[in-house]
Design a protein around this motif. Structure first.
Motif, PDB file in Angstrom:
ATOM      1  N   ASP A 273      44.443 -53.569  17.663  1.00  0.00           N
ATOM      2  CA  ASP A 273      45.185 -54.191  16.561  1.00  0.00           C
ATOM      3  C   ASP A 273      44.377 -54.238  15.275  1.00  0.00           C
ATOM      4  O   ASP A 273      44.939 -54.311  14.187  1.00  0.00           O
ATOM      5  N   SER A 274      43.046 -54.188  15.394  1.00  0.00           N
ATOM      6  CA  SER A 274      42.187 -54.294  14.205  1.00  0.00           C
ATOM      7  C   SER A 274      41.625 -52.949  13.732  1.00  0.00           C
ATOM      8  O   SER A 274      40.824 -52.903  12.799  1.00  0.00           O
ATOM      9  N   THR A 275      42.053 -51.853  14.333  1.00  0.00           N
ATOM     10  CA  THR A 275      41.564 -50.529  13.924  1.00  0.00           C
ATOM     11  C   THR A 275      41.949 -50.236  12.481  1.00  0.00           C
ATOM     12  O   THR A 275      43.107 -50.377  12.100  1.00  0.00           O
ATOM     13  N   THR A 276      40.968 -49.809  11.690  1.00  0.00           N
ATOM     14  CA  THR A 276      41.244 -49.407  10.304  1.00  0.00           C
ATOM     15  C   THR A 276      40.938 -47.928  10.069  1.00  0.00           C
ATOM     16  O   THR A 276      41.405 -47.350   9.096  1.00  0.00           O
ATOM     17  N   ARG A 277      40.153 -47.339  10.943  1.00  0.00           N
ATOM     18  CA  ARG A 277      39.823 -45.901  10.847  1.00  0.00           C
ATOM     19  C   ARG A 277      40.374 -45.227  12.098  1.00  0.00           C
ATOM     20  O   ARG A 277      39.914 -45.489  13.200  1.00  0.00           O
ATOM     21  N   LEU A 278      41.340 -44.384  11.889  1.00  0.00           N
ATOM     22  CA  LEU A 278      42.154 -43.868  12.987  1.00  0.00           C
ATOM     23  C   LEU A 278      42.119 -42.349  13.053  1.00  0.00           C
ATOM     24  O   LEU A 278      42.187 -41.671  12.031  1.00  0.00           O
TER      25      LEU A 278
ATOM     26  N   ARG B 249      49.967 -49.458  18.071  1.00  0.00           N
ATOM     27  CA  ARG B 249      49.557 -49.794  19.434  1.00  0.00           C
ATOM     28  C   ARG B 249      50.747 -50.311  20.239  1.00  0.00           C
ATOM     29  O   ARG B 249      50.918 -49.959  21.410  1.00  0.00           O
ATOM     30  N   SER B 250      51.593 -51.117  19.618  1.00  0.00           N
ATOM     31  CA  SER B 250      52.759 -51.646  20.328  1.00  0.00           C
ATOM     32  C   SER B 250      53.700 -50.519  20.752  1.00  0.00           C
ATOM     33  O   SER B 250      54.323 -50.585  21.814  1.00  0.00           O
ATOM     34  N   GLN B 251      53.793 -49.476  19.952  1.00  0.00           N
ATOM     35  CA  GLN B 251      54.644 -48.337  20.298  1.00  0.00           C
ATOM     36  C   GLN B 251      54.068 -47.568  21.494  1.00  0.00           C
ATOM     37  O   GLN B 251      54.815 -47.075  22.342  1.00  0.00           O
ATOM     38  N   LEU B 252      52.738 -47.465  21.551  1.00  0.00           N
ATOM     39  CA  LEU B 252      52.099 -46.830  22.705  1.00  0.00           C
ATOM     40  C   LEU B 252      52.360 -47.653  23.966  1.00  0.00           C
ATOM     41  O   LEU B 252      52.710 -47.107  25.014  1.00  0.00           O
ATOM     42  N   LEU B 253      52.167 -48.970  23.857  1.00  0.00           N
ATOM     43  CA  LEU B 253      52.356 -49.847  25.016  1.00  0.00           C
ATOM     44  C   LEU B 253      53.802 -49.834  25.504  1.00  0.00           C
ATOM     45  O   LEU B 253      54.063 -49.982  26.700  1.00  0.00           O
ATOM     46  N   ALA B 254      54.743 -49.644  24.583  1.00  0.00           N
ATOM     47  CA  ALA B 254      56.156 -49.577  24.943  1.00  0.00           C
ATOM     48  C   ALA B 254      56.543 -48.188  25.479  1.00  0.00           C
ATOM     49  O   ALA B 254      57.696 -47.970  25.852  1.00  0.00           O
TER      50      ALA B 254
END
Length: 198
Positions: A104-109, A32-37
């Motif tokens: 941040d809490s996703t476990t099934r992607l 998620r941080s990579q998407l936001l960046a």
């Protein structure tokens, strides 16, 4: 290497869709941080797999995103963010990401990559996702029936404001006609997405 299934959509055969599923994901916050960046190496539609009801649910949003990308009608920043946007029933991009995108809490992607350039192949996506996603890669069959296998129908009903008990089972109604609640949900959701896209 991650297990990747390639889908081809009508009218856009030249732009294959690469889809990978993961369970027990441990680094969702990093992804998620990579998407936001806006890291271009992570230009994917990273989706919470529990919010996808059926393969058609995902593929309609994918078709709309690809179509809008090819016809220069994107409402979101990229074709991949357009895909996430197209899943939500309203026009709020931020809400679309909070509801359908990775948290941040996703476990099934679900990771979806549109092959908009020749260098995006099943192999390149498989290699990259295998290196960056910390989770167990799950194979997607020929018909894609696994897409929707982790659906949380209660949450999906709430987002699309559908009533019903949400068990997705087949029941019997008048005159002995069988009724498949999941198919009915899918039909209503696809209709809502189509109207939003017009």
């Amino acid at each position: 290497m991650a297990k990747v299934r390639t889908f081809r959509l009508p009218h856009y055969d030249a732009y294959p869709i690469q889809v990978a599923m993961f369970k027990d994901v441990k680094n969702a916050a990093f992804l998620r941080s990579q998407l936001l960046a806006a890291n271009p190496e992570f230009d994917y539609a990273f989706l919470d797999a529990t919010m996808i009801l059926t393969p058609q649910h995902l593929l309609l949003a994918t078709f709309q995103a690809l179509h809008n990308s090819r016809t220069s009608r994107l409402k979101a920043r990229t074709a991949h963010s357009e895909l996430v946007f197209r899943l939500h029933p309203n026009n709020n991009i931020g809400e679309s990401y909070r509801t359908f995108g990775i948290s941040d809490s996703t476990t099934r992607l679900l990771a979806v990559k549109l092959s908009l350039t020749p260098d995006v192949t099943s192999e390149s996506v498989s290699r990259h996702l295998g290196e960056v996603v910390e989770g167990e890669s799950v194979e997607i069959g020929e018909a894609g029936e696994e897409l929707g296998g982790w659906a949380d129908e209660g949450k999906i009903r709430k987002v699309y404001k559908l009533n019903g008990n949400g068990n997705g089972k087949t029941g019997v109604v008048k005159n002995g006609q069988a009724r498949d609640e999941r198919k009915e949900m899918e039909s209503v959701i696809l209709g809502m997405m189509t109207v939003k896209g017009s």
